[in-house]
Design a protein around this motif. Structure first.
Motif, mmCIF file in Angstrom:
data_model
loop_
_atom_site.group_PDB
_atom_site.id
_atom_site.type_symbol
_atom_site.label_atom_id
_atom_site.label_comp_id
_atom_site.label_asym_id
_atom_site.label_seq_id
_atom_site.Cartn_x
_atom_site.Cartn_y
_atom_site.Cartn_z
ATOM 1 N N UNK A 98 90.727 87.892 61.059
ATOM 2 C CA UNK A 98 90.618 87.719 59.455
ATOM 3 C C UNK A 98 92.376 88.231 58.723
ATOM 4 N N UNK A 99 92.973 88.794 59.900
ATOM 5 C CA UNK A 99 94.481 88.746 59.514
ATOM 6 C C UNK A 99 95.017 86.760 59.345
ATOM 7 N N UNK A 128 103.462 92.305 61.408
ATOM 8 C CA UNK A 128 102.722 91.363 61.705
ATOM 9 C C UNK A 128 102.697 90.298 61.401
ATOM 10 N N UNK A 129 101.638 89.360 62.047
ATOM 11 C CA UNK A 129 101.750 88.157 62.624
ATOM 12 C C UNK A 129 102.125 87.244 61.687
ATOM 13 N N UNK A 130 102.633 85.798 62.294
ATOM 14 C CA UNK A 130 102.852 85.273 61.638
ATOM 15 C C UNK A 130 102.678 84.002 62.148
ATOM 16 N N UNK A 160 84.612 95.521 70.306
ATOM 17 C CA UNK A 160 84.924 94.308 70.567
ATOM 18 C C UNK A 160 85.012 93.357 69.298
ATOM 19 N N UNK A 161 83.791 93.383 69.291
ATOM 20 C CA UNK A 161 84.077 91.755 67.949
ATOM 21 C C UNK A 161 84.033 92.570 66.503
ATOM 22 N N UNK A 162 84.286 93.796 66.293
ATOM 23 C CA UNK A 162 84.954 94.118 65.148
ATOM 24 C C UNK A 162 86.811 93.794 65.428
ATOM 25 N N UNK A 163 87.147 93.701 66.077
ATOM 26 C CA UNK A 163 88.612 93.154 66.574
ATOM 27 C C UNK A 163 88.680 92.351 66.186
ATOM 28 N N UNK A 164 88.017 91.665 66.942
ATOM 29 C CA UNK A 164 87.699 90.197 66.196
ATOM 30 C C UNK A 164 87.498 89.988 64.908
ATOM 31 N N UNK A 165 87.368 90.254 64.190
ATOM 32 C CA UNK A 165 86.460 90.425 63.587
ATOM 33 C C UNK A 165 87.952 90.459 62.241
ATOM 34 N N UNK A 166 88.913 91.130 62.435
ATOM 35 C CA UNK A 166 90.023 91.635 62.140
ATOM 36 C C UNK A 166 91.066 91.260 62.707
ATOM 37 N N UNK A 167 91.088 90.340 63.767
ATOM 38 C CA UNK A 167 92.388 89.632 63.800
ATOM 39 C C UNK A 167 92.006 88.145 63.583
#
Length: 144
Positions: free
Chosen positions: A65-66, A1-3, A56-63
């Motif tokens: 959002x996190x 998990x990123x902080x 790629x856009x889905x990956x960006x969206x998920x990143x």
């Protein structure tokens, strides 16, 4: 998990979280529009490339959002998005323009924070967006 703790000033955190929310909404719109472009695509090659771009856009969206959740402690609220143009050429043209504008926006986000994780994620996404723009320009030039 990123902080993402490097931002101590609430004002800076608020600006950054608003920028990330705008990025999330942009990615969400692209994901949906590119799904429509895939359906309109005149060839298998266009469908394959736009499918990769959409991933790629889905990956960006998920990143993003996190990141947003880590910064704010809340889930991002997706805004109602404008519809994708209904013709293939208009949709490709809109995608090209959006990708080009997004490159600059993502570099601005990266340069506006001292958090190296956020900087890195937005620089990588900016490079992806530039690559996407090149593909959309290629398709606009009539290559299928």
């Amino acid at each position: 998990m990123m902080h993402y703790y490097a931002i101590n000033n609430w004002g800076q955190r608020s600006v950054l979280s608003n920028q990330i929310l705008k990025a999330i909404n942009g990615e969400y719109a692209a994901i949906h529009c590119y799904g429509e472009i895939i359906q309109m695509a005149p060839s298998q090659k266009v469908r394959e490339v736009v499918t990769e771009i959409r991933q790629d856009e889905i990956r960006h969206f998920e990143t993003f959002s996190q990141m947003y959740q880590q910064l704010t402690g809340t889930q991002p609220q997706i805004e109602k998005q404008p519809s994708c143009p209904h013709s293939y050429v208009d949709a490709i043209k809109a995608a090209f323009i959006d990708e080009q504008e997004t490159v600059d926006f993502y570099y601005d986000i990266a340069s506006g924070t001292s958090d190296s994780t956020i900087q890195s994620a937005f620089k990588r996404a900016a490079a992806d967006e530039q690559n996407h723009a090149v593909w959309f320009l290629y398709f606009l030039m009539g290559h299928q």
